[in-house]
Design a protein around this motif. Structure first.
Motif, mmCIF file in Angstrom:
data_model
loop_
_atom_site.group_PDB
_atom_site.id
_atom_site.type_symbol
_atom_site.label_atom_id
_atom_site.label_comp_id
_atom_site.label_asym_id
_atom_site.label_seq_id
_atom_site.Cartn_x
_atom_site.Cartn_y
_atom_site.Cartn_z
ATOM 1 N N ILE A 168 0.694 -0.881 0.046
ATOM 2 C CA ILE A 168 0.395 -0.254 -0.042
ATOM 3 C C ILE A 168 1.181 0.630 -0.036
ATOM 4 O O ILE A 168 0.438 2.418 -0.384
ATOM 5 N N GLY A 169 1.986 1.104 0.646
ATOM 6 C CA GLY A 169 3.179 2.312 1.153
ATOM 7 C C GLY A 169 3.447 2.360 -0.415
ATOM 8 O O GLY A 169 3.292 4.127 -0.547
ATOM 9 N N GLY A 170 4.021 1.902 -0.610
ATOM 10 C CA GLY A 170 4.483 1.118 -2.322
ATOM 11 C C GLY A 170 3.671 1.739 -3.473
ATOM 12 O O GLY A 170 3.990 3.258 -4.106
ATOM 13 N N ALA A 171 2.654 1.738 -3.750
ATOM 14 C CA ALA A 171 1.892 2.634 -4.348
ATOM 15 C C ALA A 171 1.217 3.778 -4.226
ATOM 16 O O ALA A 171 0.975 4.390 -5.043
ATOM 17 N N ILE A 172 1.208 4.205 -2.595
ATOM 18 C CA ILE A 172 0.704 5.628 -2.639
ATOM 19 C C ILE A 172 2.075 6.963 -3.361
ATOM 20 O O ILE A 172 1.983 7.407 -3.830
ATOM 21 N N ILE A 173 2.914 5.572 -2.826
ATOM 22 C CA ILE A 173 4.766 6.084 -3.106
ATOM 23 C C ILE A 173 4.121 6.823 -4.998
ATOM 24 O O ILE A 173 5.423 7.552 -5.909
ATOM 25 N N GLY A 174 4.142 5.323 -6.093
ATOM 26 C CA GLY A 174 4.445 5.575 -6.934
ATOM 27 C C GLY A 174 3.296 6.138 -7.907
ATOM 28 O O GLY A 174 3.786 7.491 -8.020
ATOM 29 N N ILE A 175 1.993 6.696 -6.583
ATOM 30 C CA ILE A 175 0.852 7.473 -7.395
ATOM 31 C C ILE A 175 1.873 9.368 -6.994
ATOM 32 O O ILE A 175 1.280 9.925 -7.709
ATOM 33 N N ALA A 176 2.181 9.465 -5.897
ATOM 34 C CA ALA A 176 2.446 10.076 -5.126
ATOM 35 C C ALA A 176 4.006 10.886 -6.639
ATOM 36 O O ALA A 176 3.141 12.010 -7.197
ATOM 37 N N GLY A 177 4.182 10.144 -7.267
ATOM 38 C CA GLY A 177 5.469 10.813 -7.524
ATOM 39 C C GLY A 177 4.926 10.633 -8.801
ATOM 40 O O GLY A 177 5.463 11.630 -9.876
ATOM 41 N N ALA A 178 3.783 10.107 -9.568
ATOM 42 C CA ALA A 178 3.142 10.341 -11.091
ATOM 43 C C ALA A 178 2.360 11.737 -11.291
ATOM 44 O O ALA A 178 2.250 12.590 -12.128
ATOM 45 N N ILE A 179 1.930 12.221 -10.200
ATOM 46 C CA ILE A 179 0.857 13.190 -9.535
ATOM 47 C C ILE A 179 1.827 13.789 -9.759
ATOM 48 O O ILE A 179 1.686 15.217 -10.250
ATOM 49 N N PHE A 180 3.310 14.166 -9.216
ATOM 50 C CA PHE A 180 4.399 14.892 -8.804
ATOM 51 C C PHE A 180 4.708 15.739 -10.278
ATOM 52 O O PHE A 180 4.728 16.417 -11.029
ATOM 53 N N LEU A 181 4.678 14.443 -10.718
ATOM 54 C CA LEU A 181 5.249 14.910 -12.589
ATOM 55 C C LEU A 181 4.266 14.652 -13.283
ATOM 56 O O LEU A 181 5.253 15.896 -14.623
ATOM 57 N N LEU A 182 3.039 14.715 -13.624
ATOM 58 C CA LEU A 182 2.354 15.231 -14.135
ATOM 59 C C LEU A 182 2.331 16.753 -14.182
ATOM 60 O O LEU A 182 2.237 17.438 -14.518
ATOM 61 N N PHE A 183 2.553 17.262 -12.571
ATOM 62 C CA PHE A 183 1.656 18.874 -12.630
ATOM 63 C C PHE A 183 3.194 19.957 -12.051
ATOM 64 O O PHE A 183 2.681 20.776 -12.885
ATOM 65 N N ASN A 184 3.968 18.868 -12.102
ATOM 66 C CA ASN A 184 4.968 20.176 -11.561
ATOM 67 C C ASN A 184 6.037 19.926 -12.837
ATOM 68 O O ASN A 184 7.234 20.035 -12.772
ATOM 69 N N ALA A 185 6.242 18.419 -13.454
ATOM 70 C CA ALA A 185 7.257 18.408 -14.412
ATOM 71 C C ALA A 185 9.067 18.092 -14.750
ATOM 72 O O ALA A 185 9.586 18.378 -15.146
ATOM 73 N N ARG A 186 8.578 17.589 -13.125
ATOM 74 C CA ARG A 186 9.965 17.429 -12.148
ATOM 75 C C ARG A 186 9.588 15.764 -11.039
ATOM 76 O O ARG A 186 8.450 15.975 -11.193
#
Length: 141
Positions: A10-28
């Motif tokens: 669950i923690g890994g999935a949350i981190i992965g989703i957070a990383g994808a959202i961060f990349l999509l919204f910040n391009a970083r």
């Protein structure tokens, strides 16, 4: 049956989703060491609020989860010298590797970055070697 692996999943999935959202919204890339490093060395002055919110979330969210679950059990040593040395070594290692587990392991591998894949292989290998040396050879932990 222990369900610790489910918490990790669950923690890994949350981190992965957070990383994808961060990349999509910040391009970083969402690398924790880069975000924290920008606060420490002053290179992140332009977006310090975003960086500070990320760091605050790293402490606040696990605290809330621990409270909701009735506490948290860890296997962290009580030896303050070992904790400080480990923290310093992790900090130096992330600076030398130009990233940390979230930057290279989660975001780098998912983007098929050769640098991220190689860095992840090295730090996983170094962690395994450290366990063998400190636990099985020296009997320290």
């Amino acid at each position: 049956m222990h369900i610790d692996w489910i918490y990790g999943l669950i923690g890994g999935a949350i981190i992965g989703i957070a990383g994808a959202i961060f990349l999509l919204f910040n391009a970083r890339i969402m690398g924790a060491s880069g975000i924290i490093g920008g606060l420490v060395d002053g290179s992140g002055k332009s977006d310090w609020q975003e960086r500070a919110a990320m760091v605050a979330g790293l402490f606040i969210v696990p605290g809330i989860v621990a409270l909701l679950m009735g506490g948290a059990q860890t296997n962290v040593t009580g030896n303050l010298v070992v904790l400080i040395a480990a923290g310093l070594l992790v900090g130096v290692g992330t600076r030398l590797a130009n990233g940390c587990t979230s930057g290279h392991g989660v975001c780098g591998i998912s983007r098929l970055s050769l640098r991220g894949i190689v860095a992840t292989g090295f730090y996983i290998g170094a962690g395994g070697l450290s366990v063998v040396i400190f636990k099985h050879v020296l009997g320290v932990i």
